[in-house]
Design an enzyme around this catalytic site. Sequence first.
Site, mmCIF file in Angstrom:
data_model
loop_
_atom_site.group_PDB
_atom_site.id
_atom_site.type_symbol
_atom_site.label_atom_id
_atom_site.label_comp_id
_atom_site.label_asym_id
_atom_site.label_seq_id
_atom_site.Cartn_x
_atom_site.Cartn_y
_atom_site.Cartn_z
ATOM 1 N N ARG A 1 -12.151 -59.817 -22.875
ATOM 2 C CA ARG A 1 -11.449 -58.565 -23.159
ATOM 3 C C ARG A 1 -11.769 -57.578 -22.047
ATOM 4 N NH1 ARG A 1 -9.178 -61.429 -25.786
ATOM 5 N NH2 ARG A 1 -8.819 -61.522 -28.030
ATOM 6 N N HIS B 1 -3.357 -61.502 -17.240
ATOM 7 C CA HIS B 1 -3.622 -61.965 -18.612
ATOM 8 C C HIS B 1 -2.912 -63.297 -18.888
ATOM 9 C CE1 HIS B 1 -4.909 -60.294 -22.776
ATOM 10 N NE2 HIS B 1 -4.996 -61.607 -22.751
ATOM 11 N N GLU C 1 -4.858 -52.426 -19.683
ATOM 12 C CA GLU C 1 -3.679 -53.190 -19.279
ATOM 13 C C GLU C 1 -2.456 -52.809 -20.119
ATOM 14 O OE1 GLU C 1 -3.913 -57.505 -21.258
ATOM 15 O OE2 GLU C 1 -5.684 -57.096 -20.012
ATOM 16 N N ILE D 1 -14.194 -71.230 -26.709
ATOM 17 C CA ILE D 1 -13.789 -71.155 -25.304
ATOM 18 C C ILE D 1 -14.993 -71.346 -24.396
ATOM 19 C CG2 ILE D 1 -12.726 -69.710 -23.523
ATOM 20 C CD1 ILE D 1 -11.163 -68.308 -25.783
ATOM 21 N N THR E 1 -12.394 -63.542 -18.796
ATOM 22 C CA THR E 1 -11.158 -63.916 -19.495
ATOM 23 C C THR E 1 -11.259 -63.500 -20.958
ATOM 24 O OG1 THR E 1 -12.047 -66.133 -19.935
ATOM 25 C CG2 THR E 1 -10.652 -65.883 -17.995
ATOM 26 N N GLY F 1 -18.718 -69.471 -28.113
ATOM 27 C CA GLY F 1 -17.775 -69.960 -29.112
ATOM 28 C C GLY F 1 -16.958 -71.097 -28.541
#
Length: 323
Positions: A242, A289, A271, A159, A240, A157
Amino acid sequence: MLKPTVLVTRRWPEAVEARLANDYDVEFNRSDRPLTPAQFREALTKYDALLPTVTDKIGPEALDVPKAQTKILANYGVGYTHIDVEKAKTHGIAITNTPDVLSECTADLAMTLMLMVARRAGEGERELRAGAWDGWRPTHLVGTKVSGKVLGIVGFGRIGQELAKRAHFGFDMQIVVFNRSPVAPELLARYNARQIATLDDLLPLCDFVSLHCPGGAGNAKMINSRRLDLMKPDAYLINTARGEVIDEFALTQALMFETIGGAALDVFEREPSINPMLAQCDNLVMLPHLGSATTEAREAMGFRVLDNLSDFFDGKAPRDRVA
């Protein structure tokens, strides 16, 4: 005319909060701590809109109210797996997110993590802070080149494409891609990339694997012990996306027994709780994050939420509606 009532569940950039305060009857969670399910239930009966983030767990318990005043959950972030979408639909609540605006900064961070783990920067920084460095020597903290290596991008996508741009044009990396749908040939050609049919076929090809796929039940523990075994013994895994897409126990085993070269994580399965076994792995870089943590991205995310909110209360279809 009365302004819509809005609850912002965490603190946002100052410029965004100022516009919220001007446009809406807004309440901010000044404690900046995630709301409990009970607090969410109360909020759903008091506010026209809730503006949550990925740290807010809006599951069945949080949405268990007889009737909701809230008409929209305008989420600050791209992912929305923290929201029980089906339960929200039963209350007629719309859900929006904030795509596009954090792609460049998250790709920058993925490249940062790749360089850090390849060049053992985390280990070196820890050694210096501990006062343990005893000087330069030819065999000290020897890492690996990034330039010219094979990068596998899982999820192509926005990113993933931004990372491909940085890796191909900046580091002359060879790009291979796994994506759940076909990628347009002209898009692949832009980065001299090729699409691989399955993830199992992609993993053995790569010196670096960077994850940019959605979270959720469909991709939970997608990177498991079997797939880690498919990676080269000197390959590196970057996440980076999930936290839930990696089986963290399997990853710690691979790192401790050095069946892969190393890993770098910006997201974690539970997290902010971190698996203590991860902290024992020297060949692992961890960040808290920070993918979108730039002033530019965080402000843009907030203003994107406001665009969706404005459209919704003006009776228009928000462009980022996901449910």
